[in-house]
Scaffold this motif. Structure first.
Motif, short mmCIF file in Angstrom:
data_model
loop_
_atom_site.label_atom_id
_atom_site.label_comp_id
_atom_site.label_asym_id
_atom_site.label_seq_id
_atom_site.Cartn_x
_atom_site.Cartn_y
_atom_site.Cartn_z
N ILE A 127 4.01 6.66 52.38
CA ILE A 127 3.60 7.85 51.62
C ILE A 127 2.17 7.73 51.10
O ILE A 127 1.64 8.66 50.51
N GLY A 128 1.54 6.58 51.32
CA GLY A 128 0.16 6.43 50.89
C GLY A 128 0.05 6.17 49.40
O GLY A 128 1.05 5.99 48.69
N GLY A 129 -1.16 6.16 48.90
CA GLY A 129 -1.40 5.91 47.49
C GLY A 129 -2.53 6.78 46.98
O GLY A 129 -3.22 7.45 47.74
N HIS A 130 -2.69 6.76 45.66
CA HIS A 130 -3.73 7.57 45.04
C HIS A 130 -4.56 6.70 44.11
O HIS A 130 -4.09 5.69 43.60
N ASN A 131 -5.78 7.12 43.91
CA ASN A 131 -6.73 6.32 43.15
C ASN A 131 -7.14 7.03 41.87
O ASN A 131 -7.38 8.24 41.86
N ILE A 132 -7.20 6.28 40.78
CA ILE A 132 -7.81 6.76 39.54
C ILE A 132 -9.03 5.90 39.31
O ILE A 132 -8.92 4.68 39.10
N ASP A 133 -10.21 6.50 39.40
CA ASP A 133 -11.43 5.70 39.29
C ASP A 133 -11.71 5.31 37.84
O ASP A 133 -11.08 5.80 36.90
N THR A 134 -12.64 4.38 37.67
CA THR A 134 -12.91 3.84 36.33
C THR A 134 -13.41 4.92 35.38
O THR A 134 -13.15 4.86 34.17
N ASP A 135 -14.13 5.90 35.90
CA ASP A 135 -14.62 6.98 35.04
C ASP A 135 -13.47 7.79 34.47
O ASP A 135 -13.45 8.12 33.27
N ASP A 136 -12.48 8.12 35.31
CA ASP A 136 -11.33 8.90 34.81
C ASP A 136 -10.46 8.07 33.88
O ASP A 136 -9.87 8.60 32.93
N ILE A 137 -10.36 6.76 34.12
CA ILE A 137 -9.63 5.90 33.20
C ILE A 137 -10.31 5.92 31.82
O ILE A 137 -9.65 6.03 30.78
N ARG A 138 -11.63 5.84 31.83
CA ARG A 138 -12.38 5.90 30.57
C ARG A 138 -12.18 7.23 29.86
O ARG A 138 -11.97 7.28 28.64
N ARG A 139 -12.23 8.32 30.64
CA ARG A 139 -12.07 9.66 30.05
C ARG A 139 -10.69 9.83 29.44
O ARG A 139 -10.54 10.40 28.35
N MET A 140 -9.64 9.35 30.14
CA MET A 140 -8.29 9.43 29.58
C MET A 140 -8.17 8.59 28.31
O MET A 140 -7.55 9.01 27.33
N ASN A 141 -8.79 7.43 28.33
CA ASN A 141 -8.76 6.56 27.14
C ASN A 141 -9.47 7.22 25.96
O ASN A 141 -9.00 7.15 24.82
N ASP A 142 -10.59 7.89 26.23
CA ASP A 142 -11.32 8.59 25.17
C ASP A 142 -10.47 9.69 24.53
O ASP A 142 -10.63 9.99 23.34
N LEU A 143 -9.57 10.27 25.33
CA LEU A 143 -8.69 11.33 24.82
C LEU A 143 -7.37 10.78 24.29
O LEU A 143 -6.50 11.55 23.87
N LYS A 144 -7.21 9.45 24.39
CA LYS A 144 -5.99 8.76 23.92
C LYS A 144 -4.76 9.19 24.74
O LYS A 144 -3.66 9.31 24.22
N LEU A 145 -4.98 9.41 26.04
CA LEU A 145 -3.91 9.92 26.89
C LEU A 145 -3.38 8.85 27.85
O LEU A 145 -4.15 8.13 28.49
N SER A 146 -2.07 8.78 27.98
CA SER A 146 -1.43 8.02 29.04
C SER A 146 -1.18 8.96 30.21
O SER A 146 -1.38 10.18 30.11
N ILE A 147 -0.74 8.39 31.34
CA ILE A 147 -0.45 9.20 32.52
C ILE A 147 0.87 8.74 33.13
O ILE A 147 1.14 7.54 33.22
#
Length: 217
Positions: free
Chosen positions: A184-204
């Motif tokens: 089924i393949g995989g998906h990527n969350i890049d470091t920029d989006d990880i930082r942005r989620m962290n800045d918003l205090k959001l988990s995924i």
């Protein structure tokens, strides 16, 4: 290349099956036609190069055919499937009312209910309040959908952080994926989006569903 030119190119490929992978997919699944016209839900022109992606609904399935077109060469370079992705922000609470949740942000929810509201089946009531933001419901790749959601949420950073803290706000991802060959393949969350989620205090959180027919041997 106009949308109509892209659709005509796809119709030609689906009829002649010049790519081996086209025949593989059409052996097991069918596109949808309306009045003998191929149905296309979206043509993605977001790429900065000469490529566009056409997303076609698949008969009796939730995922899409994805057709990759080189507009400079005026040719189809690939055919595959793209999962039906829902990438959205959700906040819930068993103690806060919907009005309490709405008061924390100026962003408008896509879907919501209040604790005690009747469920759609009419047989029971919701046991918690819910607030959902889905800014990009159209067919798209997961990575693009996540970035577009974060772009939207960052319009009210303080509000989203407050919802994360007080109403369990988080990002939910649900994917309906084609099980063509068991991978089924995989998906990527890049470091920029990880930082942005962290800045918003959001988990995924991810929910993955696999369906459809496998390729013929």
């Amino acid at each position: 290349m106009t949308d109509q030119q892209a659709i005509e190119l796809i119709e030609k490929e689906f009829k002649e099956k010049t790519l081996g992978v086209t025949e593989q997919y059409l052996e097991i699944h069918s596109p949808i036609y309306a009045d003998n016209i191929l149905k296309v839900d979206r043509i993605d022109r977001d790429s900065k190069d000469e490529m566009i992606i056409a997303y076609l609904p698949v008969l009796d399935e939730r995922f899409y055919f994805a057709v990759y077109i080189d507009t400079k060469k005026n040719e189809i370079t690939g055919v595959g499937t793209e999962a039906y992705h829902r990438v959205y922000f959700r906040a819930t609470s068993e103690t806060l009312t919907l009005d309490d949740i709405k008061a924390m942000t100026h962003l408008t929810p896509t879907e919501f209910w209040n604790k005690g509201d009747l469920r759609p089946n009419g047989k029971s009531n919701h046991s918690f309040s819910s607030f959902k933001i889905l800014p990009n419901p159209e067919p798209d790749e997961f990575e693009d959908k996540l970035k577009k959601l974060l772009n939207f949420l960052e319009q009210d950073k303080e509000g989203i952080k407050k919802l994360a803290e007080k109403a369990e706000g988080y990002i939910q991802v649900a994917m309906d994926i084609h099980n063509a060959n068991g991978m089924i393949g995989g998906h990527n969350i890049d470091t920029d989006d990880i930082r942005r989620m962290n800045d918003l205090k959001l988990s995924i959180n991810f929910d993955l569903y696999v369906g459809g027919k496998s390729f013929k041997e």
